[in-house]
Enzyme design. Structure first.
Site, PDB file in Angstrom:
ATOM      1  N   THR A  47       0.834  -1.203   0.000  1.00 40.53           N
ATOM      2  CA  THR A  47       0.000   0.000   0.000  1.00 40.53           C
ATOM      3  C   THR A  47       0.867   1.252   0.000  1.00 40.53           C
ATOM      4  O   THR A  47       0.464   2.292  -0.520  1.00 40.53           O
ATOM      5  CB  THR A  47      -0.932   0.000   1.223  1.00 40.53           C
ATOM      6  OG1 THR A  47      -1.617  -1.248   1.289  1.00 40.53           O
ATOM      7  CG2 THR A  47      -1.948   1.123   1.144  1.00 40.53           C
ATOM      8  N   TYR A 135       7.201 -11.310   4.170  1.00 37.93           N
ATOM      9  CA  TYR A 135       6.008 -10.801   3.491  1.00 37.93           C
ATOM     10  C   TYR A 135       5.634 -11.802   2.407  1.00 37.93           C
ATOM     11  O   TYR A 135       6.194 -11.823   1.329  1.00 37.93           O
ATOM     12  CB  TYR A 135       6.331  -9.435   2.897  1.00 37.93           C
ATOM     13  CG  TYR A 135       5.156  -8.668   2.336  1.00 37.93           C
ATOM     14  CD1 TYR A 135       3.869  -9.193   2.328  1.00 37.93           C
ATOM     15  CD2 TYR A 135       5.350  -7.396   1.813  1.00 37.93           C
ATOM     16  CE1 TYR A 135       2.805  -8.476   1.809  1.00 37.93           C
ATOM     17  CE2 TYR A 135       4.288  -6.664   1.297  1.00 37.93           C
ATOM     18  CZ  TYR A 135       3.022  -7.205   1.294  1.00 37.93           C
ATOM     19  OH  TYR A 135       1.978  -6.485   0.776  1.00 37.93           O
ATOM     20  N   LYS A 163       3.797 -12.716   7.411  1.00 43.22           N
ATOM     21  CA  LYS A 163       2.560 -12.060   6.996  1.00 43.22           C
ATOM     22  C   LYS A 163       1.951 -12.924   5.904  1.00 43.22           C
ATOM     23  O   LYS A 163       2.438 -12.984   4.783  1.00 43.22           O
ATOM     24  CB  LYS A 163       2.888 -10.663   6.465  1.00 43.22           C
ATOM     25  CG  LYS A 163       1.741  -9.845   5.919  1.00 43.22           C
ATOM     26  CD  LYS A 163       2.303  -8.483   5.464  1.00 43.22           C
ATOM     27  CE  LYS A 163       1.237  -7.514   5.006  1.00 43.22           C
ATOM     28  NZ  LYS A 163       0.741  -7.835   3.644  1.00 43.22           N
TER      29      LYS A 163
END
Length: 300
Positions: A47, A135, A163
């Site tokens: 993001t 990630y 994550k």
């Protein structure tokens, strides 16, 4: 408790058309998130458009965020990039600026093998003493972590969290239980894919890596608190109100919606980096309607 527990809010990174970061804008956004009680801030995640920013601009963004939060909220900095040496430099830059943790995706052009990803993470984890979160985001990286790879990485010092992306619908509880029962259970296990957040939180995941939290931190934090307190009814009420927002995330990608929402809330006036384009006016109206429902439930 690990900095990767609870609500990690992922804001956009305001920048101009040339990729120069608006440091004042970064400070406003991160100060807003900190003031609204998020457990950590995920700077320069997907993001935060890390892949569109130079090393120098990433460092400027990190420095601005550190100044804004003043140590009140842990700052987790994304360091994903193509080259291992560059990722090490980014890790060192983040550490030098005062970041509290790191987040790294296995970015690639030539698809990575499992061994190449392993060696990449080992090399970057050795670059600093900061805790590193894996990630796992195959939608953007087109790399899938095998269970064996995650188990091997769980043995590496400094690599402490993962994550995870949204699994198939209705599979969060089963997947989380399987991860907990394996060597991967050494990790702090969090989920992204905001539309499955309620399911993941009620299943007992450690953290929510949240796009929503980057522009509606109070609502995202309320969802986490309800789930942690076992208030299933309230958690599911929030989920129901957010269904229009989740539908927009799935239709347009959460990044485009995050830019529209952040701007509609008056938190920024930034546009996504080209070649990405802002949502059409009609679709921004849909975002506005989804935000209105969110504001109403928080006002009750």
């Amino acid at each position: 408790m690990s900095i990767f527990h609870g609500l990690s809010a992922f804001p956009i990174t305001p920048a101009d058309e040339h990729g120069e970061v608006d440091t004042d804008g970064v400070m406003r956004l991160t100060a807003h998130l900190s003031a609204n009680g998020v457990d950590s801030i995920g700077l320069l995640g997907s993001t935060g458009t890390y892949a569109y920013l130079s090393r120098a601009e990433r460092r400027r963004a990190t420095s601005a965020a550190i100044k804004a939060v003043g140590g009140k909220t842990p700052l987790i900095v994304g360091i994903g990039t193509l080259r291992t040496d560059e990722a090490r430099y980014l890790a060192c830059d983040a550490a030098a600026e005062g970041a509290d943790g790191l987040l790294m995706a296995p970015v690639s052009y030539t698809p990575l093998t499992q061994e190449e990803a392993f060696q990449h993470y080992v090399a970057v984890a050795e670059a600093t003493s900061l805790p590193l979160c894996i990630y796992n985001n195959p939608t953007t990286t087109h790399f899938s972590f095998g269970r064996n790879l995650l188990e091997r990485l769980a043995e590496i010092p400094n690599i402490v969290a993962v994550k995870m992306p949204a699994p198939a619908e209705g599979m969060v509880t089963q997947e989380l239980a399987e991860l907990r029962d394996s060597p991967i259970g050494k990790f702090v296990i969090g989920y992204s894919g905001d539309w499955i957040a309620t399911e993941a939180l009620l299943a007992g995941c450690d953290g929510w890596f949240s796009v929503l939290g980057g522009f509606l931190p109070r609502l995202a934090k309320a969802m986490v608190t309800a789930a942690q307190e076992g208030d299933v009814s309230t958690a599911r009420q929030y989920q129901q109100v957010l269904e229009p927002m989740w539908a927009l995330f799935r239709e347009f990608g959460s990044l485009r919606v995050a830019y529209a929402a952040t701007n509609l809330l008056g938190l920024s006036a930034a546009q996504p980096p080209r070649p990405l384009l802002p949502l059409a006016a009609s679709d921004q109206n849909r975002v506005s309607e989804a935000l209105r429902a969110c504001r109403e439930i928080m006002a009750e």
